[in-house]
Design an enzyme around this catalytic site. Structure first.
Site, PDB file in Angstrom:
ATOM      1  N   GLU A 119      41.521  73.893  33.215  1.00 63.06           N
ATOM      2  CA  GLU A 119      41.802  75.321  33.419  1.00 63.06           C
ATOM      3  C   GLU A 119      40.509  76.105  33.550  1.00 63.06           C
ATOM      4  O   GLU A 119      39.528  75.770  32.902  1.00 63.06           O
ATOM      5  CB  GLU A 119      42.557  75.866  32.186  1.00 63.06           C
ATOM      6  N   LYS A 121      37.869  78.804  32.584  1.00 60.77           N
ATOM      7  CA  LYS A 121      37.607  79.488  31.315  1.00 60.77           C
ATOM      8  C   LYS A 121      37.434  80.959  31.627  1.00 60.77           C
ATOM      9  O   LYS A 121      36.401  81.399  32.134  1.00 60.77           O
ATOM     10  CB  LYS A 121      36.354  78.927  30.633  1.00 60.77           C
ATOM     11  N   ASP A 123      36.867  84.843  31.426  1.00 65.82           N
ATOM     12  CA  ASP A 123      35.873  85.594  30.669  1.00 65.82           C
ATOM     13  C   ASP A 123      36.423  86.971  30.343  1.00 65.82           C
ATOM     14  O   ASP A 123      36.124  87.954  31.010  1.00 65.82           O
ATOM     15  CB  ASP A 123      34.591  85.691  31.508  1.00 65.82           C
ATOM     16  N   TYR A 231      47.412  80.828  27.869  1.00 69.62           N
ATOM     17  CA  TYR A 231      46.947  79.447  27.971  1.00 69.62           C
ATOM     18  C   TYR A 231      47.275  78.566  26.758  1.00 69.62           C
ATOM     19  O   TYR A 231      46.842  77.425  26.700  1.00 69.62           O
ATOM     20  CB  TYR A 231      45.455  79.376  28.289  1.00 69.62           C
ATOM     21  N   LYS A 320      30.672  74.659  30.617  1.00 77.72           N
ATOM     22  CA  LYS A 320      30.180  75.957  31.081  1.00 77.72           C
ATOM     23  C   LYS A 320      29.425  75.850  32.406  1.00 77.72           C
ATOM     24  O   LYS A 320      28.765  74.854  32.692  1.00 77.72           O
ATOM     25  CB  LYS A 320      29.229  76.563  30.023  1.00 77.72           C
ATOM     26  N   CYS A 414       6.088 107.978  52.040  1.00 80.62           N
ATOM     27  CA  CYS A 414       6.538 106.621  52.339  1.00 80.62           C
ATOM     28  C   CYS A 414       5.432 105.619  52.018  1.00 80.62           C
ATOM     29  O   CYS A 414       4.297 105.789  52.480  1.00 80.62           O
ATOM     30  CB  CYS A 414       6.924 106.527  53.814  1.00 80.62           C
ATOM     31  N   CYS A 417       4.197 104.153  55.670  1.00 87.58           N
ATOM     32  CA  CYS A 417       3.533 104.938  56.729  1.00 87.58           C
ATOM     33  C   CYS A 417       2.995 106.272  56.251  1.00 87.58           C
ATOM     34  O   CYS A 417       2.319 106.971  57.002  1.00 87.58           O
ATOM     35  CB  CYS A 417       4.479 105.140  57.909  1.00 87.58           C
ATOM     36  N   CYS A 432      12.501 107.644  54.399  1.00 84.53           N
ATOM     37  CA  CYS A 432      11.225 107.977  55.018  1.00 84.53           C
ATOM     38  C   CYS A 432      11.548 108.729  56.299  1.00 84.53           C
ATOM     39  O   CYS A 432      12.451 108.351  57.046  1.00 84.53           O
ATOM     40  CB  CYS A 432      10.465 106.692  55.333  1.00 84.53           C
ATOM     41  N   CYS A 438       7.095 104.621  61.596  1.00 84.51           N
ATOM     42  CA  CYS A 438       6.947 103.855  60.360  1.00 84.51           C
ATOM     43  C   CYS A 438       7.098 102.370  60.681  1.00 84.51           C
ATOM     44  O   CYS A 438       8.119 101.938  61.202  1.00 84.51           O
ATOM     45  CB  CYS A 438       8.011 104.288  59.357  1.00 84.51           C
TER      46      CYS A 438
HETATM   47  S1  IVH Z   1      41.988  77.481  24.660  1.00 86.79           S
HETATM   48  C1  IVH Z   1      41.824  75.759  20.668  1.00 86.79           C
HETATM   49  N1  IVH Z   1      41.884  77.997  27.217  1.00 86.79           N
HETATM   50  O1  IVH Z   1      37.511  80.694  25.221  1.00 86.79           O
HETATM   51  C2  IVH Z   1      41.854  76.335  22.001  1.00 86.79           C
HETATM   52  N2  IVH Z   1      40.514  79.268  25.755  1.00 86.79           N
HETATM   53  O2  IVH Z   1      35.731  79.511  23.008  1.00 86.79           O
HETATM   54  C3  IVH Z   1      41.310  77.693  22.056  1.00 86.79           C
HETATM   55  N3  IVH Z   1      39.192  80.984  26.867  1.00 86.79           N
HETATM   56  O3  IVH Z   1      38.549  82.429  22.384  1.00 86.79           O
HETATM   57  C4  IVH Z   1      41.368  78.389  23.313  1.00 86.79           C
HETATM   58  N4  IVH Z   1      39.901  80.577  28.901  1.00 86.79           N
HETATM   59  O4  IVH Z   1      39.038  83.496  24.617  1.00 86.79           O
HETATM   60  C5  IVH Z   1      41.421  78.309  25.991  1.00 86.79           C
HETATM   61  N5  IVH Z   1      41.905  78.387  29.518  1.00 86.79           N
HETATM   62  C6  IVH Z   1      41.456  78.683  28.303  1.00 86.79           C
HETATM   63  C7  IVH Z   1      40.520  79.711  28.082  1.00 86.79           C
HETATM   64  C8  IVH Z   1      40.061  79.961  26.792  1.00 86.79           C
HETATM   65  C9  IVH Z   1      39.119  81.346  28.154  1.00 86.79           C
HETATM   66  C10 IVH Z   1      38.409  81.603  25.779  1.00 86.79           C
HETATM   67  C11 IVH Z   1      39.250  82.114  24.644  1.00 86.79           C
HETATM   68  C12 IVH Z   1      38.694  81.504  23.411  1.00 86.79           C
HETATM   69  C13 IVH Z   1      37.369  80.974  23.861  1.00 86.79           C
HETATM   70  C14 IVH Z   1      37.074  79.702  23.122  1.00 86.79           C
END
Ligand code: IVH
Length: 680
Positions: A119, A121, A123, A231, A320, A414, A417, A432, A438
């Site tokens: 999945e 991650k 933000d 999730y 990451k 400028c 020039c 300018c 120029c």
């Molecule tokens: S699972 C035990 N799935 O990442 C599982 N977390 O460092 C815990 N996050 O606080 C979370 N996308 O805010 C999970 N697809 C995803 C996620 C996700 C973002 C964030 C979440 C969590 C942090 C964990």
């Protein structure tokens, strides 16, 4: 053995600094340093504490994840703690994770077919939703994982969070967890408005999401473009869920919860790595920010067997992406002059590795932005480089500002020039006034002239143009067509062969199209699309040259500003001379038939102005309808205007039309007028 005083001191200062950033991040929804820097501080502290376990204290920031609630909102105790994830940065760390999983599950073959849910991650901010009998009764932030804050009033304003689950079969009590985020487009729009109204802007979409969720007034939250993907689940009572994570996610989707469409099940480490690369390639095209991907062992039975270590599950890991934000120092600020004379402040930076490359310059956009961010020479700043976008300075780390940091002012003259720099009323950019005198503007306009979508002269690079301009060999584009092979090959680093190729490319570029030629001229506001509209509407250069600003606004998508720029350009004698020279040196194209103007149309000879919001069509659509019937559409009301088409919120134009006795129509009236004409 006791640790040396220096180590104790270092540990204390790291703790203080981390606490300061925790407070900013969790309580004020603000940040001073990028995540990558925060992670480094944390790792450094963890390293020192591991080496000196006797110095670990219960109040060390390493002993808890996150920070305590601010106190303004009601607190919520999570019955099941909200965990965090371990991170992997390199491929090797992911392989080690998989090996640990396979060993703990007693696979003998290394588990190449083990299924993971992969999945993005997200933000944003982690949120828990509690449903009782299908009704949303509480939403809470993650907080420190054990205690969060009650944000039910705010989460209820997020349209993608169902207040009542759909269908049936859900457990009596169901806690769902996921990420609330602000899509990038919404974030940009929010910040734009905040800047215009002088309100606080957010540094990134994640802070915007977290900050919006913790508002005390849900009306404020409702106005923020938030979204949520779920999730995982927490508490489940009075009902059962399927035995695989991926099946649970599909079930949640059936109950009306939104899940990330990019997630899918993959096989073994190779599947994980494939997913990682695929999402990384898509990263910049996604509508929301992500900072990596997450892999979770898909089987819940296996998850139970694997269990947890302190705060994180053994069955999941976050992989990451390289950081897109880093810290560095501003060594200077220079002003670059572009093709149209616009001065862009550029920060010269101590080189830093960010977003996969080493960056030593970053744009500050314009002087207002520079002052708003209050960037000074000597400052430590966050630079951001996302995808192929030009690196930019995001913000200043105020508490690292040296005493002698130097403010930056817009130069009066400028830098290239020496002409005066002028800033028009209400415009963010300063320019300018030197025009083609120029050399910067000359170089930039020549680079544009030869670029791929303009005359497309291959082999004529930026460096060579700059040199030739500096030597006064190129005063305007027509000089390009007088460069000889001998002159070129006598230059340093230019062999016979490349000189010959270049001359051939220049020669070949002479046969072009009117679209390209118009675009190449570099008229302000005339991009490729506008150039091509003008070319097909008028068919020939003489027709464009002699068009009035009013004629020009009849071209689809040409408004009064563009029309003005075009007619001003052709009103300048020296521009006409350059065009003549280009043509006499052989630059040519084929003219085409002008777009059929309905001379005998129902509305021919009539001039219209459109204002306000029409009930069923956009102003552009109305304009096209009028033009199709031979009418003219202009931007401002005068005694020559025959009709004003006025929609909702028509302002000064309506007043002016009434003053001048111009007939005013609404959308219906316009449609009737066109239909009437038909019967005549
Ligand atoms: S699972 C035990 N799935 O990442 C599982 N977390 O460092 C815990 N996050 O606080 C979370 N996308 O805010 C999970 N697809 C995803 C996620 C996700 C973002 C964030 C979440 C969590 C942090 C964990």
């Amino acid at each position: 053995m006791t640790a040396p005083a220096a180590t104790r001191k270092k540990i204390k200062s790291l703790r203080d600094e981390i606490r300061h950033h925790n407070y900013l991040y969790h309580t004020l929804d603000d940040i001073e340093i990028p995540d990558a820097e925060y992670d480094r501080l944390m790792r450094e502290l963890q390293g020192l504490e591991t080496a000196n376990p006797e110095l670990v204290t219960p109040d060390s920031p390493t002993q808890r994840v996150g920070a305590e609630p601010s106190g303004a909102l009601k607190t919520v105790k999570h019955r099941l703690p909200m965990l965090s994830l371990d991170n992997a940065f390199a491929e090797q760390e992911l392989r080690e994770f998989h090996t640990r999983v396979a060993e703990k599950l007693e696979f003998e073959d290394g588990a190449p077919n083990l299924l993971y849910s992969a999945e993005p991650k997200l933000d944003g901010a982690a949120v828990s939703l509690l449903y009782e009998n299908g009704i949303l009764i509480r939403a809470a932030t993650r907080g420190d994982g054990t205690t969060g804050e009650d944000i039910t009033h705010n989460v209820r304003t997020i349209k993608s969070v169902p207040l009542r689950l759909l269908g049936k079969g859900f457990p009596d009590t169901l806690e769902v967890r996921g990420e609330v985020f602000m899509p990038r487009a919404g974030f940009e729009a929010f910040n734009k408005t905040a800047r215009e109204t002088g309100e606080k802007t957010f540094v990134n979409p994640r802070n915007a999401a977290a900050g919006s969720l913790r508002q005390l007034d849900p009306k404020l939250t409702a106005a923020r473009p938030l979204d949520m993907y779920v999730y995982s689940v927490g508490i489940v009572e009075g009902g059962e869920l399927p035995g695989r994570h991926s099946e649970i996610i599909s079930t949640l989707r059936e109950w009306g919860l939104k899940t990330c469409p990019q997630s899918r099940v993959v096989k073994g480490v190779d599947g994980c790595l494939g997913f990682y690369r695929e999402i990384e390639a898509k990263r910049d095209a996604l509508a929301y920010d992500i900072d990596g991907v997450v892999y979770k062992v898909d089987s819940l039975a296996m998850q139970r067997e694997l269990g947890f270590v302190s705060r994180a599950p053994r069955w999941a890991i976050a992989h990451k992406f390289p950081a897109q934000e880093e810290l560095t120092q501003v060594e200077g600020v220079e002003f670059q002059v572009g093709r149209t004379g616009a001065l862009t402040p550029v920060a010269r930076l101590a080189p830093v590795f960010v977003g996969g490359v080493t960056v030593s310059n970053a744009t500050l956009h314009n002087i207002d932005e520079l002052h708003r961010k209050d960037v000074r020479i000597g400052d430590t700043v966050i630079v951001r480089r996302a995808g192929d976008v030009i690196p930019e300075v995001v913000s200043v780390v105020r508490n690292r500002r040296p005493k002698k940091a130097k403010r930056v002012q817009l130069p009066k003259l400028c830098p290239v020039c020496g002409s005066h720099v002028k800033r028009e009323e209400g415009e963010a950019v300063a320019r300018c006034t030197g025009g083609l005198y120029c050399k910067a503007q000359r170089s930039e306009s020549l680079k544009h002239f030869v670029s791929r979508r303009a005359l497309d002269i291959e082999g004529l690079g930026a460096k060579l143009i700059e040199q030739l301009v500096a030597e006064d060999r190129l005063a305007d584009p027509s000089d390009l067509f007088q460069l000889s092979k001998d002159e070129l090959s006598s230059r340093e680093r230019m062999g016979d062969k490349s000189a010959e190729n270049l001359v051939r490319a220049i020669e070949a570029s002479k046969s072009t199209t009117l679209d390209r030629f118009l675009y190449a001229l570099g008229i302000r506001e005339v991009g490729e699309a506008t150039a091509s509209s003008l070319a097909s509407y008028f068919g020939s250069l003489p027709a464009i040259k002699s068009a009035s600003a009013a004629d020009l606004t009849n071209v689809p998508d040409v408004g009064p500003i563009v029309a003005d720029r075009v007619s001003n350009f052709f009103a300048e004698q020296h521009n006409l001379e350059v065009i003549e020279r280009l043509q006499s040196l052989g630059v040519n194209w084929e003219d085409s038939e002008p777009m059929k103007l309905a001379d005998d149309g129902r509305l021919s000879g009539k001039t219209f102005v459109i204002t306000g919001t029409l009930p069923t069509m956009t102003r552009d659509e109305a304009k096209r309808l009028i033009q199709r019937d031979g009418g003219k559409v202009t931007g401002s009301v005068s005694s020559k205007t025959n009709f004003l088409v006025a929609g909702d919120k028509a302002g000064s134009k309506l007043e002016k039309a009434q003053e001048l006795g111009v007939s005013v129509l609404d959308e219906d009236g316009l449609l009737k007028l066109m239909a009437e004409g038909e019967s005549h």
